[in-house]
Scaffold this motif. Structure first.
Motif, mmCIF file in Angstrom:
data_model
loop_
_atom_site.group_PDB
_atom_site.id
_atom_site.type_symbol
_atom_site.label_atom_id
_atom_site.label_comp_id
_atom_site.label_asym_id
_atom_site.label_seq_id
_atom_site.Cartn_x
_atom_site.Cartn_y
_atom_site.Cartn_z
ATOM 1 N N TYR A 1 -2.231 -5.226 -3.398
ATOM 2 C CA TYR A 1 -2.199 -4.664 -4.749
ATOM 3 C C TYR A 1 -2.677 -3.219 -4.693
ATOM 4 O O TYR A 1 -3.772 -2.925 -4.200
ATOM 5 C CB TYR A 1 -3.093 -5.451 -5.697
ATOM 6 C CG TYR A 1 -3.152 -4.838 -7.086
ATOM 7 C CD1 TYR A 1 -2.040 -4.879 -7.922
ATOM 8 C CD2 TYR A 1 -4.300 -4.195 -7.542
ATOM 9 C CE1 TYR A 1 -2.073 -4.301 -9.184
ATOM 10 C CE2 TYR A 1 -4.342 -3.625 -8.809
ATOM 11 C CZ TYR A 1 -3.224 -3.674 -9.623
ATOM 12 O OH TYR A 1 -3.266 -3.098 -10.873
ATOM 13 N N ARG A 2 -1.867 -2.319 -5.217
ATOM 14 C CA ARG A 2 -2.225 -0.901 -5.268
ATOM 15 C C ARG A 2 -3.023 -0.661 -6.550
ATOM 16 O O ARG A 2 -2.489 -0.687 -7.655
ATOM 17 C CB ARG A 2 -0.958 -0.071 -5.273
ATOM 18 C CG ARG A 2 -1.059 1.398 -4.891
ATOM 19 C CD ARG A 2 -2.053 2.237 -5.548
ATOM 20 N NE ARG A 2 -1.742 3.649 -5.273
ATOM 21 C CZ ARG A 2 -2.574 4.636 -5.450
ATOM 22 N NH1 ARG A 2 -3.786 4.390 -5.921
ATOM 23 N NH2 ARG A 2 -2.224 5.875 -5.185
ATOM 24 N N ALA A 3 -4.326 -0.471 -6.400
ATOM 25 C CA ALA A 3 -5.197 -0.202 -7.546
ATOM 26 C C ALA A 3 -5.478 1.296 -7.622
ATOM 27 O O ALA A 3 -5.648 1.956 -6.594
ATOM 28 C CB ALA A 3 -6.501 -0.977 -7.393
ATOM 29 N N PHE A 4 -5.570 1.822 -8.833
ATOM 30 C CA PHE A 4 -5.815 3.249 -9.005
ATOM 31 C C PHE A 4 -7.304 3.515 -9.195
ATOM 32 O O PHE A 4 -7.881 3.278 -10.258
ATOM 33 C CB PHE A 4 -4.972 3.800 -10.157
ATOM 34 C CG PHE A 4 -3.574 4.093 -9.735
ATOM 35 C CD1 PHE A 4 -3.206 5.352 -9.306
ATOM 36 C CD2 PHE A 4 -2.624 3.080 -9.693
ATOM 37 C CE1 PHE A 4 -1.914 5.615 -8.857
ATOM 38 C CE2 PHE A 4 -1.339 3.315 -9.257
ATOM 39 C CZ PHE A 4 -0.973 4.595 -8.841
ATOM 40 N N PHE A 5 -7.909 3.972 -8.117
ATOM 41 C CA PHE A 5 -9.304 4.380 -8.092
ATOM 42 C C PHE A 5 -9.386 5.557 -7.136
ATOM 43 O O PHE A 5 -9.353 5.392 -5.924
ATOM 44 C CB PHE A 5 -10.192 3.218 -7.616
ATOM 45 C CG PHE A 5 -11.658 3.562 -7.507
ATOM 46 C CD1 PHE A 5 -12.309 4.233 -8.534
ATOM 47 C CD2 PHE A 5 -12.388 3.199 -6.373
ATOM 48 C CE1 PHE A 5 -13.656 4.552 -8.432
ATOM 49 C CE2 PHE A 5 -13.736 3.505 -6.269
ATOM 50 C CZ PHE A 5 -14.367 4.180 -7.299
ATOM 51 N N VAL B 1 -7.890 9.921 -11.682
ATOM 52 C CA VAL B 1 -7.668 8.711 -12.475
ATOM 53 C C VAL B 1 -8.746 8.606 -13.547
ATOM 54 O O VAL B 1 -9.923 8.860 -13.276
ATOM 55 C CB VAL B 1 -7.691 7.463 -11.570
ATOM 56 C CG1 VAL B 1 -7.677 6.187 -12.405
ATOM 57 C CG2 VAL B 1 -6.505 7.480 -10.621
ATOM 58 N N PHE B 2 -8.360 8.244 -14.757
ATOM 59 C CA PHE B 2 -9.331 8.087 -15.843
ATOM 60 C C PHE B 2 -10.432 7.108 -15.416
ATOM 61 O O PHE B 2 -10.150 5.996 -14.970
ATOM 62 C CB PHE B 2 -8.637 7.563 -17.096
ATOM 63 C CG PHE B 2 -9.587 7.267 -18.226
ATOM 64 C CD1 PHE B 2 -10.215 8.286 -18.916
ATOM 65 C CD2 PHE B 2 -9.868 5.954 -18.588
ATOM 66 C CE1 PHE B 2 -11.095 8.023 -19.948
ATOM 67 C CE2 PHE B 2 -10.743 5.662 -19.617
ATOM 68 C CZ PHE B 2 -11.369 6.703 -20.303
ATOM 69 N N GLY B 3 -11.672 7.531 -15.551
ATOM 70 C CA GLY B 3 -12.807 6.713 -15.162
ATOM 71 C C GLY B 3 -13.484 7.167 -13.887
ATOM 72 O O GLY B 3 -14.637 6.793 -13.633
ATOM 73 N N ALA C 1 -12.710 2.409 -11.808
ATOM 74 C CA ALA C 1 -11.287 2.424 -11.479
ATOM 75 C C ALA C 1 -10.497 2.408 -12.782
ATOM 76 O O ALA C 1 -11.069 2.261 -13.881
ATOM 77 C CB ALA C 1 -10.945 1.207 -10.627
ATOM 78 N N CYS C 2 -9.206 2.562 -12.688
ATOM 79 C CA CYS C 2 -8.310 2.462 -13.845
ATOM 80 C C CYS C 2 -8.662 1.223 -14.660
ATOM 81 O O CYS C 2 -8.949 0.152 -14.106
ATOM 82 C CB CYS C 2 -6.878 2.373 -13.333
ATOM 83 S SG CYS C 2 -5.689 1.635 -14.457
ATOM 84 N N ARG C 3 -8.648 1.342 -15.973
ATOM 85 C CA ARG C 3 -9.009 0.201 -16.823
ATOM 86 C C ARG C 3 -8.057 -0.973 -16.630
ATOM 87 O O ARG C 3 -8.480 -2.139 -16.614
ATOM 88 C CB ARG C 3 -9.035 0.623 -18.287
ATOM 89 C CG ARG C 3 -10.253 1.471 -18.649
ATOM 90 C CD ARG C 3 -10.299 1.789 -20.123
ATOM 91 N NE ARG C 3 -11.541 2.487 -20.465
ATOM 92 C CZ ARG C 3 -11.836 2.915 -21.686
ATOM 93 N NH1 ARG C 3 -10.980 2.710 -22.684
ATOM 94 N NH2 ARG C 3 -12.974 3.538 -21.925
ATOM 95 N N GLY C 4 -6.762 -0.679 -16.498
ATOM 96 C CA GLY C 4 -5.803 -1.760 -16.303
ATOM 97 C C GLY C 4 -5.999 -2.460 -14.969
ATOM 98 O O GLY C 4 -5.976 -3.696 -14.882
ATOM 99 N N CYS C 5 -6.183 -1.687 -13.893
ATOM 100 C CA CYS C 5 -6.418 -2.281 -12.576
ATOM 101 C C CYS C 5 -7.724 -3.069 -12.565
ATOM 102 O O CYS C 5 -7.826 -4.125 -11.927
ATOM 103 C CB CYS C 5 -6.457 -1.192 -11.508
ATOM 104 S SG CYS C 5 -4.878 -0.309 -11.307
#
Length: 263
Positions: free
Chosen positions: A82-86, A90-92, A97-101
């Motif tokens: 899974y590619r998570a945005f951190f 990136v917001f945060g 990390a990204c709120r959605g991720c």
């Protein structure tokens, strides 16, 4: 039309007798079972999708240093990345990390059950390992999480948006078998949904899989998440319990015997 109970201003459905409610529930159950069978059939098609050979040797940074894509399997046959945005931008960042991720990470079930089906789940981001370790500790996340160092994200469609890439290995060869992103990611989190996107599936005897795929009876392989290693073979007492439970479930859901082999 009835108004809703409580403080809501919306209109509620009709209030009916227990008998009428049961009839409505049974009518809905017919549609829900059709959806379940359609989902099973789609997963069976997914297990027959062609594979794509991964020719590039990708490199990641992990807690113990530099590793390859093959290393991410942790010796198992299947891999979900899974590619998570951190990462910066990136917001945060850098606290979150990204709120959605992060929402998705909070839903990941205990990985011992997935591992018991010869499958590894890992997360991957561009954040340095020190930041990933800090975030995991604060959020209580246990999944392996690696740092992307090259074009892996761009090559597999996750450089601008999150997504799950699925791989299988044959000795030292790696193949891409599936990819799901966007709304499709919403279903991810449970052991079942993770397994349903893999090329080997749940590996249970009721599944429609190609000949020779690994399969064992349903329910029998389940265990407490801290007991898989200590109990390499199924306890006969659990076989007896699960057999009785499965029989009772079938009688309850199919009193007329509709031929479905799973409730």
């Amino acid at each position: 039309m009835q108004t809703s109970p409580g403080n809501g201003a919306f209109s509620a459905p009709p209030i009916v007798s227990p008998q009428a409610w049961q009839a409505a529930r049974e009518a809905m159950l017919v549609k829900e079972k059709a959806l379940t069978r359609a989902r099973d059939a789609l997963a069976a098609e997914r297990r027959r999708m062609p594979w794509m050979a991964v020719e590039t040797t990708y490199a990641f940074e992990g807690p113990e240093g530099r590793v390859s894509l093959l290393d991410l399997f942790h010796g198992r046959r299947q891999l979900i990345v899974y590619r998570a945005f951190f990462e910066p931008g990136v917001f945060g960042w850098p606290d979150n990390a990204c709120r959605g991720c992060s929402f998705g990470a909070d839903q990941v079930s205990n990985l011992a059950h997935l591992n018991a089906r010869d499958t590894t789940l890992v997360y991957a981001s561009r954040a340095p390992q020190a930041d990933i370790a800090r975030l995991k500790a604060r959020m209580g996340w246990a999944m392996p999480w690696y740092t992307i160092t090259d074009s892996f994200d761009a090559d597999f469609g996750v450089d601008e948006w999150h997504g799950h890439n699925v791989f299988i290995r044959a000795d030292d060869k790696v193949f891409r078998t599936y990819f799901i992103k966007s709304r499709g990611d919403e279903a991810m989190g449970t052991t079942w949904n993770f397994l349903d996107v893999t090329p080997l599936g749940r590996q249970e005897t009721w599944e429609d899989s190609p000949a020779g795929y690994p399969q064992t009876p349903p329910y029998k392989w389940w265990n407490w998440h801290d007991q898989y290693a200590a109990e390499p073979t199924t306890d006969p007492r659990w076989i007896e319990v699960s057999d009785a439970g499965e029989a009772a479930m079938r009688r309850d859901e199919h009193p007329q015997g509709d031929g479905d082999d799973r409730a």
